[in-house]
Design a protein around this motif. Structure first.
Motif, PDB file in Angstrom:
ATOM      1  N   ARG A 151       4.874  -0.008   4.180  1.00  0.00           N
ATOM      2  CA  ARG A 151       4.238   1.302   4.104  1.00  0.00           C
ATOM      3  C   ARG A 151       3.730   1.586   2.699  1.00  0.00           C
ATOM      4  NH1 ARG A 151       8.816   3.862   7.356  1.00  0.00           N
ATOM      5  NH2 ARG A 151       9.652   4.483   5.350  1.00  0.00           N
ATOM      6  N   ALA A 152       2.740   2.478   2.631  1.00  0.00           N
ATOM      7  CA  ALA A 152       2.261   2.942   1.324  1.00  0.00           C
ATOM      8  C   ALA A 152       3.360   3.736   0.627  1.00  0.00           C
ATOM      9  CB  ALA A 152       1.026   3.811   1.493  1.00  0.00           C
ATOM     10  N   VAL A 153       3.410   3.632  -0.688  1.00  0.00           N
ATOM     11  CA  VAL A 153       4.337   4.422  -1.490  1.00  0.00           C
ATOM     12  C   VAL A 153       3.636   5.733  -1.845  1.00  0.00           C
ATOM     13  CG1 VAL A 153       5.652   4.533  -3.646  1.00  0.00           C
ATOM     14  CG2 VAL A 153       5.422   2.343  -2.427  1.00  0.00           C
ATOM     15  N   ASN A 174       0.104 -15.563   0.326  1.00  0.00           N
ATOM     16  CA  ASN A 174      -1.263 -16.009   0.629  1.00  0.00           C
ATOM     17  C   ASN A 174      -1.947 -15.153   1.685  1.00  0.00           C
ATOM     18  OD1 ASN A 174      -1.469 -18.622  -1.001  1.00  0.00           O
ATOM     19  ND2 ASN A 174       0.457 -18.907   0.105  1.00  0.00           N
ATOM     20  N   SER A 175      -1.258 -14.171   2.195  1.00  0.00           N
ATOM     21  CA  SER A 175      -1.843 -13.219   3.140  1.00  0.00           C
ATOM     22  C   SER A 175      -1.231 -11.862   2.830  1.00  0.00           C
ATOM     23  CB  SER A 175      -1.545 -13.645   4.583  1.00  0.00           C
ATOM     24  OG  SER A 175      -2.158 -12.750   5.495  1.00  0.00           O
ATOM     25  N   SER A 176      -1.618 -11.342   1.691  1.00  0.00           N
ATOM     26  CA  SER A 176      -0.922 -10.205   1.096  1.00  0.00           C
ATOM     27  C   SER A 176      -1.853  -9.007   0.972  1.00  0.00           C
ATOM     28  CB  SER A 176      -0.405 -10.628  -0.290  1.00  0.00           C
ATOM     29  OG  SER A 176       0.218  -9.567  -0.943  1.00  0.00           O
ATOM     30  N   PHE A 177      -1.303  -7.829   1.187  1.00  0.00           N
ATOM     31  CA  PHE A 177      -2.099  -6.614   1.021  1.00  0.00           C
ATOM     32  C   PHE A 177      -1.396  -5.646   0.086  1.00  0.00           C
ATOM     33  CE2 PHE A 177       0.502  -5.786   4.822  1.00  0.00           C
ATOM     34  CZ  PHE A 177       1.037  -4.541   4.545  1.00  0.00           C
ATOM     35  N   TYR A 178      -2.140  -4.614  -0.320  1.00  0.00           N
ATOM     36  CA  TYR A 178      -1.590  -3.583  -1.199  1.00  0.00           C
ATOM     37  C   TYR A 178      -2.233  -2.250  -0.851  1.00  0.00           C
ATOM     38  CZ  TYR A 178      -6.007  -3.790  -3.820  1.00  0.00           C
ATOM     39  OH  TYR A 178      -7.322  -3.739  -4.173  1.00  0.00           O
ATOM     40  N   PHE A 179      -1.690  -1.189  -1.413  1.00  0.00           N
ATOM     41  CA  PHE A 179      -2.263   0.146  -1.263  1.00  0.00           C
ATOM     42  C   PHE A 179      -2.716   0.648  -2.628  1.00  0.00           C
ATOM     43  CE2 PHE A 179       0.739  -0.327   2.228  1.00  0.00           C
ATOM     44  CZ  PHE A 179      -0.015   0.084   3.320  1.00  0.00           C
ATOM     45  N   ASP A 180      -3.847   1.347  -2.640  1.00  0.00           N
ATOM     46  CA  ASP A 180      -4.364   1.871  -3.906  1.00  0.00           C
ATOM     47  C   ASP A 180      -3.864   3.302  -4.129  1.00  0.00           C
ATOM     48  OD1 ASP A 180      -5.928   3.591  -2.364  1.00  0.00           O
ATOM     49  OD2 ASP A 180      -7.803   2.500  -2.709  1.00  0.00           O
ATOM     50  N   GLU A 181      -4.440   3.962  -5.138  1.00  0.00           N
ATOM     51  CA  GLU A 181      -4.001   5.307  -5.520  1.00  0.00           C
ATOM     52  C   GLU A 181      -4.128   6.308  -4.374  1.00  0.00           C
ATOM     53  OE1 GLU A 181      -5.524   3.110  -9.113  1.00  0.00           O
ATOM     54  OE2 GLU A 181      -6.262   3.475  -7.068  1.00  0.00           O
ATOM     55  N   ASP A 183      -3.720   5.567  -1.129  1.00  0.00           N
ATOM     56  CA  ASP A 183      -3.014   5.020   0.035  1.00  0.00           C
ATOM     57  C   ASP A 183      -3.922   4.225   0.973  1.00  0.00           C
ATOM     58  OD1 ASP A 183      -0.702   6.165  -0.911  1.00  0.00           O
ATOM     59  OD2 ASP A 183      -0.824   7.936   0.380  1.00  0.00           O
ATOM     60  N   VAL A 184      -5.036   3.738   0.439  1.00  0.00           N
ATOM     61  CA  VAL A 184      -5.934   2.894   1.229  1.00  0.00           C
ATOM     62  C   VAL A 184      -5.475   1.444   1.112  1.00  0.00           C
ATOM     63  CG1 VAL A 184      -8.312   2.089   1.527  1.00  0.00           C
ATOM     64  CG2 VAL A 184      -7.851   4.479   0.892  1.00  0.00           C
ATOM     65  N   ARG A 185      -5.391   0.777   2.241  1.00  0.00           N
ATOM     66  CA  ARG A 185      -4.925  -0.613   2.267  1.00  0.00           C
ATOM     67  C   ARG A 185      -6.061  -1.576   1.920  1.00  0.00           C
ATOM     68  NH1 ARG A 185      -1.649  -3.876   7.044  1.00  0.00           N
ATOM     69  NH2 ARG A 185      -2.693  -5.866   6.719  1.00  0.00           N
ATOM     70  N   HIS A 186      -5.753  -2.578   1.089  1.00  0.00           N
ATOM     71  CA  HIS A 186      -6.700  -3.630   0.709  1.00  0.00           C
ATOM     72  C   HIS A 186      -5.988  -4.983   0.785  1.00  0.00           C
ATOM     73  CE1 HIS A 186      -9.451  -0.620  -1.166  1.00  0.00           C
ATOM     74  NE2 HIS A 186      -8.297  -0.011  -1.468  1.00  0.00           N
ATOM     75  N   GLY A 190      -6.664 -14.743  -1.483  1.00  0.00           N
ATOM     76  CA  GLY A 190      -6.004 -15.956  -1.944  1.00  0.00           C
ATOM     77  C   GLY A 190      -4.555 -15.725  -2.333  1.00  0.00           C
ATOM     78  N   TYR A 191      -4.089 -16.501  -3.288  1.00  0.00           N
ATOM     79  CA  TYR A 191      -2.717 -16.418  -3.814  1.00  0.00           C
ATOM     80  C   TYR A 191      -2.603 -15.107  -4.567  1.00  0.00           C
ATOM     81  CZ  TYR A 191       1.482 -18.349  -6.194  1.00  0.00           C
ATOM     82  OH  TYR A 191       2.747 -18.610  -6.677  1.00  0.00           O
ATOM     83  N   ASP A 192      -1.750 -14.205  -4.113  1.00  0.00           N
ATOM     84  CA  ASP A 192      -1.836 -12.824  -4.592  1.00  0.00           C
ATOM     85  C   ASP A 192      -1.564 -12.656  -6.079  1.00  0.00           C
ATOM     86  OD1 ASP A 192       0.945 -13.094  -4.523  1.00  0.00           O
ATOM     87  OD2 ASP A 192       1.280 -11.451  -3.105  1.00  0.00           O
ATOM     88  N   ALA A 193      -0.729 -13.513  -6.670  1.00  0.00           N
ATOM     89  CA  ALA A 193      -0.449 -13.381  -8.102  1.00  0.00           C
ATOM     90  C   ALA A 193      -1.726 -13.537  -8.938  1.00  0.00           C
ATOM     91  CB  ALA A 193       0.593 -14.393  -8.541  1.00  0.00           C
ATOM     92  N   PHE A 194      -2.640 -14.404  -8.496  1.00  0.00           N
ATOM     93  CA  PHE A 194      -3.912 -14.576  -9.224  1.00  0.00           C
ATOM     94  C   PHE A 194      -4.763 -13.315  -9.126  1.00  0.00           C
ATOM     95  CE2 PHE A 194      -3.892 -19.487  -8.511  1.00  0.00           C
ATOM     96  CZ  PHE A 194      -2.916 -19.615  -9.467  1.00  0.00           C
ATOM     97  N   SER A 195      -4.869 -12.756  -7.908  1.00  0.00           N
ATOM     98  CA  SER A 195      -5.682 -11.549  -7.715  1.00  0.00           C
ATOM     99  C   SER A 195      -5.064 -10.355  -8.435  1.00  0.00           C
ATOM    100  CB  SER A 195      -5.816 -11.248  -6.219  1.00  0.00           C
ATOM    101  OG  SER A 195      -6.444 -12.316  -5.550  1.00  0.00           O
TER     102      SER A 195
END
Length: 488
Positions: A151-153, A174-181, A183-186, A190-195
């Motif tokens: 879930r988004a924080v 390698n199939s990783s997502f995140y939420f921005d300021e 709460d939009v998912r992106h 690739g390898y998430d540490a690089f991105s």
């Protein structure tokens, strides 16, 4: 008729015009104050202190961090106060012990009332940013285990960080997502540490004109071990890796396989660290940036026949720690064997940046020692706490409550029954001989017992049963973690 004030102003203007015409230059007695240093914290997950080239490991390839170590303060006895994810991260952000901030069990929330690093630096005029793994916004007791991880924080749970590209937890790198300021998912490509590192570089470029605090929190080298990019996995042949002497013979084949994948993650992250350092140089702010590289805890990797974390041995407890700050500490290597806990990171950063340390902070400010203005006494000790063993280290798997200290030379640990472990790490670096009860070390054991009791008193830790702390904080055990009789 002009006033006295207007007369002075007119004289000043005339003086400036005459000075410009004659080429006269005033000398300024007081130079402008130096700009506040930036802070970049690079936090890996489960990277032990032994798995770096600069630490003497002949197999792992970490050329960028090895070069950075040659120009940094290098801690050889950096300790995770509670060697597991959520508690260690909460302690880093608050400068408090786990039983104070209340995150002594994974996936439990750090309270909004906590005063954190980002809130302090934001008040001091810093831009704040967080990228990557968060893991201190756990679910409520009544929810399914790990319910909050995807879930988004919410904004009010980000503990003072404004720039936000984060996710509570994932180990699918390698199939990783995140939420921005917002709460939009992106998706991280690739390898998430690089991105994530690319996102950190964008934050740096955007904020290089003003002081900032940035935390870049990578998920690797935490298992799964075999998921680093292929080019890095190809670098390591399990058959050619040297194992630590405390890995049992029966586990060596499995240890080599996992170690190869672990090292592949480490080398991939080293590439990202190099990119980040180059970005600081390119932005022209490396000199005035405090770059701190560390990990939340280590990884046993089959040493002592154990895996992963929550254990009191060095592979779990010790973490890498580099502090690079050319403007403050110069550009040469300085090794410190000082036992330095992640509880000490916040007060030490505040000491370096001349910001008042709040009364809520329990760690020690070692800024003067880092700057070379003071020397360690040699009697320093870092507290290690596991109030509640859980998940893979639960009671059914042999986990137990313990408290210990790590000094420059010794490890001393008690469980609820009494003294448990004593190692002379100078003579026995792989912790193969437990010296508890040894007549030759009776005085040493007594001294360490006294030091441990003093640390427990400072931390207001009564060393009660796990069940008691879970009741005090109104937490529930997950799954089968609580199948035990208290105190046994």
């Amino acid at each position: 008729m002009i006033s006295k004030y207007q007369y002075v102003i007119r004289l000043s203007v005339v003086g400036i015009v005459l000075a410009m015409a004659t080429g006269f230059v005033w000398k300024v007695d007081s130079p402008l104050p130096p700009r506040k240093p930036n802070i970049v914290i690079v936090l890996a997950d489960q990277w032990n202190a032994q798995s770096l080239g600069y630490a003497g490991n002949p197999d792992v390839k970490t050329p960028n961090l090895d070069k950075l170590a040659q120009r940094s303060v290098v801690f050889t006895t950096a300790v995770s106060v509670m060697p597991v994810c959520s508690p260690a991260r909460a302690s880093l952000l608050t400068g408090q012990y786990p039983l104070t901030h209340g995150v002594f069990y994974n996936d439990r929330p750090l309270r909004n009332e906590a005063l954190t690093m980002a809130e302090i630096y934001k008040e001091a005029g810093y831009a704040t940013g967080y990228i990557g793994k968060w893991h201190i916004n756990g679910q409520a007791n009544y929810e399914k285990q790990f319910a909050a991880r995807n879930r988004a924080v919410p904004r009010d749970r980000r503990q003072g960080f404004d720039y936000w590209k984060a996710r509570e937890v994932t180990h699918d790198y390698n199939s990783s997502f995140y939420f921005d300021e917002n709460d939009v998912r992106h998706e991280w490509p690739g390898y998430d540490a690089f991105s994530q590192t690319d996102s950190a570089i964008r934050f740096i470029d955007r904020n290089k004109g003003n002081p900032f605090l940035l935390v870049l929190s990578w998920g690797p080298p935490h298992d799964p071990y075999q998921t680093a990019p292929e080019e890095y996995r190809k670098m390591y042949d399990p058959a050619r890796l040297k194992l630590r002497p405390n890995v049992p013979d029966s586990l060596q084949a499995k240890a080599r396989k996992d170690l190869a994948g672990y090292y592949a993650h480490c080398t991939a992250l080293d590439k990202a660290a190099g990119d980040l350092l180059n970005a600081l140089k390119k932005a022209g702010i490396e000199e005035n940036t405090i770059l701190l590289f560390t990990s939340d805890h280590g990884d046993m990797l089959y040493s002592q026949g154990k895996v992963r974390k929550q254990k009191p041995w060095d592979e779990s407890v010790l973490v890498p720690l580099l502090v690079h700050y050319p403007a403050g500490f110069g550009n040469t290597k300085k090794e410190l064997a000082l036992p330095f806990s992640n509880v000490d990171i916040l007060p030490t950063l505040l000491g370096i940046t001349n910001i008042k340390i709040p009364g809520s902070v329990e760690g020690t400010n070692y800024a003067a020692i880092l700057a070379g203005k003071q020397k360690p006494t040699g009697n320093e000790a870092a507290l290690i706490q596991v109030p509640v063993p859980f998940h893979e280290n639960n009671f059914l798997n042999g986990g137990k409550e313990y408290r210990g200290i790590r000094t420059k030379q010794y490890t001393y640990v008690r469980d609820l029954k009494g003294p448990w472990l004593l190692y002379d790490n100078a003579k026995d670096p792989y912790q193969l001989k437990n010296l508890i009860g040894s007549p030759a070390y009776a005085k040493v054991q007594a001294k360490l017992e006294k030091a441990l009791r003093a640390k427990l008193a400072d931390a207001k830790d009564q060393f009660l049963t796990a069940d008691e702390y879970m009741r005090q904080w109104n937490y529930r055990y997950d799954g089968k973690d609580s199948l035990r009789v208290s105190g046994l």
